[in-house]
Scaffold this active site. Structure first.
Site, short mmCIF file in Angstrom:
data_model
loop_
_atom_site.label_atom_id
_atom_site.label_comp_id
_atom_site.label_asym_id
_atom_site.label_seq_id
_atom_site.Cartn_x
_atom_site.Cartn_y
_atom_site.Cartn_z
N ASP A 279 37.82 40.86 35.09
CA ASP A 279 36.77 40.57 34.12
C ASP A 279 36.96 39.16 33.53
O ASP A 279 36.14 38.68 32.76
CB ASP A 279 36.70 41.64 33.02
CG ASP A 279 37.94 41.70 32.16
OD1 ASP A 279 38.94 41.03 32.48
OD2 ASP A 279 37.92 42.43 31.14
N SER A 280 38.05 38.49 33.95
CA SER A 280 38.21 37.07 33.63
C SER A 280 37.03 36.27 34.15
O SER A 280 36.81 35.14 33.74
CB SER A 280 39.52 36.54 34.22
OG SER A 280 39.64 36.89 35.58
N GLU B 157 42.82 48.51 31.18
CA GLU B 157 43.76 47.95 30.21
C GLU B 157 44.24 49.02 29.22
O GLU B 157 43.44 49.85 28.77
CB GLU B 157 43.09 46.81 29.42
CG GLU B 157 42.80 45.58 30.27
CD GLU B 157 42.25 44.41 29.47
OE1 GLU B 157 42.22 44.47 28.22
OE2 GLU B 157 41.86 43.42 30.11
N GLU C 199 51.10 41.58 31.45
CA GLU C 199 50.57 40.25 31.11
C GLU C 199 51.21 39.71 29.85
O GLU C 199 51.23 40.36 28.80
CB GLU C 199 49.04 40.34 30.94
CG GLU C 199 48.44 38.99 30.54
CD GLU C 199 46.94 38.89 30.73
OE1 GLU C 199 46.32 39.82 31.29
OE2 GLU C 199 46.38 37.86 30.31
O1 KIV Z 1 40.71 39.78 34.47
C1 KIV Z 1 41.71 39.37 35.08
O2 KIV Z 1 41.67 38.38 35.83
C2 KIV Z 1 42.98 40.06 34.87
C3 KIV Z 1 44.21 39.47 35.44
C4 KIV Z 1 44.58 38.22 34.76
C5 KIV Z 1 45.32 40.43 35.48
O3 KIV Z 1 42.98 41.07 34.25
#
Ligand code: KIV
Length: 270
Positions: free
Chosen positions: A25-26, A95, A163
């Site tokens: 979701d990044s 998460e 993380e």
């Molecule tokens: O959303 C993402 O890219 C992540 C990673 C950084 C683990 O959760």
């Protein structure tokens, strides 16, 4: 593990030999331009997951369940997780590791959907933890994270992302759990590592955390290439009238167009 968000980047990550491609979701920040990940919707994630799945032949594709897609009820969580599988992911990532989250993970697993856990700095909780900060720096917080990792392992997660936690804590968790840990800002003791595609390649000019290693400056390369293209267009050097253009099938056809008396123009070579 590496993130990817679309067909071409998934193809590149896959061809390079990445074992797991995470549709993170990044993407909200690095692709969609949101200030954080909280605005990302299930529909946006599914759209990108489909593209990544089409570009991936070898790697395991994991879909990252966005904020509010697994917080409301078990039923809604399972349905949303199922949508990721229908979009071409083989697993989902969630998460958190508190008791309620464990129940959600168990319900999703019960629907035959593999789950990757994610603890430490969980960006969807940014407003509760008060920013993008190192987690587990003090013993009580570190103990809580160890308990959460053990609970995620016990619930049946097939791996756990750690993380932004101290290296010592990541090492301890890696030793304690039976499944692979995948670190991002968690030091070298994890079983695997993950980075965001755009960070690794220098494609994102927002804040870059200390734990990112940038292996290329693709953003600068893109900028230079586009600037050269614009310069060529403006100066008439692009396109080349011979090698980059199409032509009428014969001089006869040209004469039908221009007439016998007119001088047929020669293609522009530049
Ligand atoms: O959303 C993402 O890219 C992540 C990673 C950084 C683990 O959760």
């Amino acid at each position: 593990m590496l993130t990817a968000y679309d067909f071409p980047t998934a193809k590149i990550a896959d061809a390079a030999g990445t074992d797991i491609i995470l549709v993170g979701d990044s993407l909200g920040m690095v692709v969609l331009g949101y200030p954080d990940t909280l605005s990302v919707t299930v529909d946006e994630m599914l759209h990108h997951t489909r593209a990544v799945a089409r570009g991936t032949q070898r790697a395991l594709v994991v879909g990252d369940m966005p904020y509010l897609s697994y917080h409301i009820s078990l039923e809604e969580s399972v349905r949303n997780a199922g949508e990721f599988i229908r979009a071409g992911a083989q697993a989902v990532k969630i998460e958190g590791g508190k008791a309620q989250r464990i129940k959600t993970i168990e319900a999703i697993l019960d629907a035959e959907i593999p789950v990757m856990g994610h603890i430490g700095l969980t960006p969807q909780s940014v407003n509760v933890v008060g920013g993008f900060k190192l987690q587990g720096k003090h013993a009580d917080d570190a103990k809580r994270l160890i308990d959460e990792a053990v609970a995620l392992d016990g619930a049946g997660c097939f791996s756990i992302v750690l993380e932004c936690v101290p290296e010592e804590l990541a090492a301890l968790i890696t030793e304690r759990v039976s499944v692979p840990t995948i670190g991002i800002g968690a030091g070298p003791s994890c079983d695997g590592q993950v980075l965001v595609f755009h960070d690794l390649l220098g494609l994102y000019d927002g804040h870059t955390p200390k734990f990112v290693r940038r292996y290329a400056s693709i953003g600068d390369e893109m900028l230079n290439a586009i600037a050269k293209y614009l310069e060529d267009v403006r100066s008439g050097r692009f396109p080349n009238g011979v090698t980059e253009s199409f032509h009428m099938s014969s001089t006869e056809e040209l004469k039908k167009l221009y007439g016998d008396s007119v001088v047929v123009p020669m293609p522009k070579v530049n």
